[in-house]
Design a protein around this motif. Structure first.
Motif, PDB file in Angstrom:
ATOM      1  N   ALA A  97       0.848  -1.204   0.000  1.00  0.00           N
ATOM      2  CA  ALA A  97       0.000   0.000   0.000  1.00  0.00           C
ATOM      3  C   ALA A  97       0.878   1.247   0.000  1.00  0.00           C
ATOM      4  CB  ALA A  97      -0.892  -0.001   1.226  1.00  0.00           C
ATOM      5  N   TYR A  98       0.412   2.278  -0.693  1.00  0.00           N
ATOM      6  CA  TYR A  98       1.123   3.548  -0.750  1.00  0.00           C
ATOM      7  C   TYR A  98       0.242   4.635  -0.168  1.00  0.00           C
ATOM      8  CZ  TYR A  98       4.132   1.016  -3.932  1.00  0.00           C
ATOM      9  OH  TYR A  98       4.980   0.110  -4.488  1.00  0.00           O
ATOM     10  N   MET A  99       0.876   5.665   0.351  1.00  0.00           N
ATOM     11  CA  MET A  99       0.115   6.742   0.967  1.00  0.00           C
ATOM     12  C   MET A  99       0.672   8.094   0.532  1.00  0.00           C
ATOM     13  SD  MET A  99      -0.628   7.800   4.967  1.00  0.00           S
ATOM     14  CE  MET A  99      -0.264   6.196   5.519  1.00  0.00           C
ATOM     15  N   ASN A 100      -0.230   9.011   0.229  1.00  0.00           N
ATOM     16  CA  ASN A 100       0.118  10.390  -0.090  1.00  0.00           C
ATOM     17  C   ASN A 100      -0.674  11.248   0.892  1.00  0.00           C
ATOM     18  OD1 ASN A 100       0.449  12.960  -1.107  1.00  0.00           O
ATOM     19  ND2 ASN A 100      -0.260  12.477  -3.164  1.00  0.00           N
ATOM     20  N   LYS A 101      -0.068  11.593   2.009  1.00  0.00           N
ATOM     21  CA  LYS A 101      -0.759  12.356   3.043  1.00  0.00           C
ATOM     22  C   LYS A 101       0.162  13.451   3.560  1.00  0.00           C
ATOM     23  CE  LYS A 101      -3.491  12.063   7.156  1.00  0.00           C
ATOM     24  NZ  LYS A 101      -4.817  11.558   7.310  1.00  0.00           N
ATOM     25  N   VAL A 102      -0.410  14.661   3.683  1.00  0.00           N
ATOM     26  CA  VAL A 102       0.322  15.818   4.173  1.00  0.00           C
ATOM     27  C   VAL A 102      -0.450  16.402   5.340  1.00  0.00           C
ATOM     28  CG1 VAL A 102       1.097  18.147   3.592  1.00  0.00           C
ATOM     29  CG2 VAL A 102       1.201  16.343   1.884  1.00  0.00           C
ATOM     30  N   MET A 103       0.268  16.780   6.398  1.00  0.00           N
ATOM     31  CA  MET A 103      -0.330  17.504   7.516  1.00  0.00           C
ATOM     32  C   MET A 103       0.505  18.756   7.739  1.00  0.00           C
ATOM     33  SD  MET A 103      -1.507  14.558  10.195  1.00  0.00           S
ATOM     34  CE  MET A 103      -0.053  13.542  10.149  1.00  0.00           C
ATOM     35  N   LEU A 104      -0.149  19.918   7.722  1.00  0.00           N
ATOM     36  CA  LEU A 104       0.543  21.195   7.876  1.00  0.00           C
ATOM     37  C   LEU A 104      -0.143  22.038   8.933  1.00  0.00           C
ATOM     38  CD1 LEU A 104       0.838  22.119   4.090  1.00  0.00           C
ATOM     39  CD2 LEU A 104       2.683  21.294   5.553  1.00  0.00           C
ATOM     40  N   GLY A 118     -15.362  21.976  -3.730  1.00  0.00           N
ATOM     41  CA  GLY A 118     -16.756  21.687  -3.411  1.00  0.00           C
ATOM     42  C   GLY A 118     -17.220  22.217  -2.068  1.00  0.00           C
ATOM     43  N   LYS A 119     -17.860  21.329  -1.283  1.00  0.00           N
ATOM     44  CA  LYS A 119     -18.444  21.740  -0.003  1.00  0.00           C
ATOM     45  C   LYS A 119     -17.380  22.165   1.007  1.00  0.00           C
ATOM     46  CE  LYS A 119     -22.675  19.187  -0.549  1.00  0.00           C
ATOM     47  NZ  LYS A 119     -23.714  18.382   0.049  1.00  0.00           N
ATOM     48  N   LEU A 120     -16.240  21.499   1.012  1.00  0.00           N
ATOM     49  CA  LEU A 120     -15.151  21.945   1.892  1.00  0.00           C
ATOM     50  C   LEU A 120     -14.673  23.335   1.460  1.00  0.00           C
ATOM     51  CD1 LEU A 120     -12.837  18.896   2.691  1.00  0.00           C
ATOM     52  CD2 LEU A 120     -14.025  20.373   4.306  1.00  0.00           C
ATOM     53  N   GLY A 121     -14.656  23.579   0.168  1.00  0.00           N
ATOM     54  CA  GLY A 121     -14.313  24.899  -0.337  1.00  0.00           C
ATOM     55  C   GLY A 121     -15.289  25.959   0.161  1.00  0.00           C
ATOM     56  N   ASP A 122     -16.586  25.601   0.229  1.00  0.00           N
ATOM     57  CA  ASP A 122     -17.593  26.523   0.777  1.00  0.00           C
ATOM     58  C   ASP A 122     -17.248  26.907   2.212  1.00  0.00           C
ATOM     59  OD1 ASP A 122     -19.143  26.466  -1.541  1.00  0.00           O
ATOM     60  OD2 ASP A 122     -20.470  24.876  -0.789  1.00  0.00           O
ATOM     61  N   LEU A 123     -16.873  25.905   3.026  1.00  0.00           N
ATOM     62  CA  LEU A 123     -16.516  26.175   4.425  1.00  0.00           C
ATOM     63  C   LEU A 123     -15.287  27.069   4.523  1.00  0.00           C
ATOM     64  CD1 LEU A 123     -17.032  22.682   6.100  1.00  0.00           C
ATOM     65  CD2 LEU A 123     -18.371  24.760   6.478  1.00  0.00           C
ATOM     66  N   VAL A 124     -14.267  26.762   3.725  1.00  0.00           N
ATOM     67  CA  VAL A 124     -13.051  27.571   3.734  1.00  0.00           C
ATOM     68  C   VAL A 124     -13.383  29.008   3.344  1.00  0.00           C
ATOM     69  CG1 VAL A 124     -10.831  27.937   2.579  1.00  0.00           C
ATOM     70  CG2 VAL A 124     -11.474  25.649   3.334  1.00  0.00           C
ATOM     71  N   PHE A 167      -4.710  24.081  10.762  1.00  0.00           N
ATOM     72  CA  PHE A 167      -4.195  22.719  10.618  1.00  0.00           C
ATOM     73  C   PHE A 167      -4.867  22.181   9.374  1.00  0.00           C
ATOM     74  CE2 PHE A 167      -5.184  18.193  11.134  1.00  0.00           C
ATOM     75  CZ  PHE A 167      -3.899  17.678  11.129  1.00  0.00           C
ATOM     76  N   ILE A 168      -4.078  21.656   8.443  1.00  0.00           N
ATOM     77  CA  ILE A 168      -4.614  21.145   7.182  1.00  0.00           C
ATOM     78  C   ILE A 168      -4.121  19.734   6.953  1.00  0.00           C
ATOM     79  CG2 ILE A 168      -4.520  21.398   4.665  1.00  0.00           C
ATOM     80  CD1 ILE A 168      -4.376  24.389   5.106  1.00  0.00           C
ATOM     81  N   GLU A 169      -5.029  18.873   6.515  1.00  0.00           N
ATOM     82  CA  GLU A 169      -4.679  17.534   6.051  1.00  0.00           C
ATOM     83  C   GLU A 169      -5.030  17.471   4.570  1.00  0.00           C
ATOM     84  OE1 GLU A 169      -5.366  14.015   8.923  1.00  0.00           O
ATOM     85  OE2 GLU A 169      -7.026  15.413   9.240  1.00  0.00           O
ATOM     86  N   THR A 222       3.006  22.763  -7.631  1.00  0.00           N
ATOM     87  CA  THR A 222       2.756  21.758  -6.605  1.00  0.00           C
ATOM     88  C   THR A 222       1.695  22.320  -5.684  1.00  0.00           C
ATOM     89  OG1 THR A 222       5.048  21.020  -6.705  1.00  0.00           O
ATOM     90  CG2 THR A 222       3.785  20.385  -4.754  1.00  0.00           C
ATOM     91  N   GLU A 223       0.643  21.535  -5.443  1.00  0.00           N
ATOM     92  CA  GLU A 223      -0.459  21.977  -4.588  1.00  0.00           C
ATOM     93  C   GLU A 223      -0.768  20.926  -3.540  1.00  0.00           C
ATOM     94  OE1 GLU A 223      -3.214  24.605  -7.563  1.00  0.00           O
ATOM     95  OE2 GLU A 223      -3.307  22.429  -7.814  1.00  0.00           O
ATOM     96  N   ILE A 224      -1.375  21.373  -2.464  1.00  0.00           N
ATOM     97  CA  ILE A 224      -1.920  20.464  -1.463  1.00  0.00           C
ATOM     98  C   ILE A 224      -3.436  20.491  -1.643  1.00  0.00           C
ATOM     99  CG2 ILE A 224      -2.131  19.932   0.987  1.00  0.00           C
ATOM    100  CD1 ILE A 224       0.792  19.901  -0.131  1.00  0.00           C
ATOM    101  N   ASN A 225      -4.006  19.375  -2.074  1.00  0.00           N
ATOM    102  CA  ASN A 225      -5.459  19.251  -2.154  1.00  0.00           C
ATOM    103  C   ASN A 225      -5.953  18.887  -0.762  1.00  0.00           C
ATOM    104  OD1 ASN A 225      -6.271  19.933  -4.742  1.00  0.00           O
ATOM    105  ND2 ASN A 225      -5.839  17.891  -5.542  1.00  0.00           N
ATOM    106  N   GLY A 226      -6.606  19.842  -0.121  1.00  0.00           N
ATOM    107  CA  GLY A 226      -7.060  19.647   1.254  1.00  0.00           C
ATOM    108  C   GLY A 226      -8.281  18.753   1.341  1.00  0.00           C
ATOM    109  N   ASN A 227      -8.287  17.894   2.370  1.00  0.00           N
ATOM    110  CA  ASN A 227      -9.478  17.088   2.632  1.00  0.00           C
ATOM    111  C   ASN A 227      -9.973  17.268   4.056  1.00  0.00           C
ATOM    112  OD1 ASN A 227      -7.757  15.362   4.113  1.00  0.00           O
ATOM    113  ND2 ASN A 227      -7.356  14.138   2.302  1.00  0.00           N
ATOM    114  N   ASN A 228      -9.302  18.133   4.830  1.00  0.00           N
ATOM    115  CA  ASN A 228      -9.726  18.435   6.186  1.00  0.00           C
ATOM    116  C   ASN A 228      -8.966  19.676   6.651  1.00  0.00           C
ATOM    117  OD1 ASN A 228     -10.954  18.219   8.684  1.00  0.00           O
ATOM    118  ND2 ASN A 228      -9.554  16.669   9.439  1.00  0.00           N
TER     119      ASN A 228
END
Length: 138
Positions: A2-9, A59-65, A76-78, A97-103
Motif C-alpha cells: 500500500a502507498y500513501m500520499n498524506k500531508v499535515m501542515l 466543493g463543499k469543503l471549499g464553501d466552508l473555507v 491545521f490542514i490535512e 505543486t499543490e496540497i489538495n485539502g481534505n480536512n
C-alpha cells in the motif's frame, strides 16, 4: 504493498482565499499557507525558514473555507500532494505543486475572532481593528 500520499501542515494563511468555479460548476477555493522552521545555524545563531504552500479545497469543503478562513488565520490542514502542468498564453510550460485539502481546523485566537464575527452583530470596523493589531508578518 500500500502507498500513501498524506500531508499535515500547521501554518498561517498568506491571503484571503480565492474562489473560482470550474466549467462544470465545482467550486475551487485556494490560498497560500506559510509554515516556519526554527533552527540553529553553524555559528550558533537562531534562524527561521519559511516555506509557502499552495492549498486548494474543492466543493463543499471549499464553501466552508470561503466562509471561515481569512488572511492570517492559523490552520491545521490535512491533504495530499498533487502536481499540475499546463501551458500559459505564450506557450510556456508551467508546473505547480499543490496540497489538495481534505480536512482543516482553525487554530488559536483567529478562530475565536472569526466565530465572534459570525455569531455577533459587531461592526466591521471593530473587527478590522482586531485584525490590524495582529503581529503576523503578512
Amino acid at each position: 504493498m500500500a502507498y500513501m500520499n498524506k500531508v499535515m501542515l500547521i501554518g498561517n494563511v498568506g491571503h484571503d482565499p480565492e474562489v473560482r468555479m470550474t466549467t462544470t460548476g465545482t467550486k475551487k477555493v485556494s490560498f497560500s499557507l506559510a509554515t516556519s522552521q526554527k533552527y540553529k545555524d553553524s555559528a550558533g545563531e537562531y534562524k527561521e525558514k519559511t516555506q509557502w504552500h499552495n492549498i486548494v479545497f474543492w466543493g463543499k469543503l471549499g464553501d466552508l473555507v470561503e466562509r471561515m478562513v481569512l488572511k492570517g488565520s492559523s490552520l491545521f490542514i490535512e491533504g495530499e500532494v498533487t502536481y499540475r502542468k499546463w501551458e500559459d498564453q505564450n506557450g510556456v510550460s508551467k508546473t505547480i505543486t499543490e496540497i489538495n485539502g481534505n480536512n482543516f481546523q482553525i487554530l488559536g485566537a483567529k478562530a475565536n475572532e472569526q466565530k465572534r464575527d459570525q455569531n455577533q452583530s459587531s461592526s466591521q470596523d471593530d473587527y478590522n481593528s482586531v485584525v490590524e493589531d495582529d503581529d503576523l508578518p503578512f
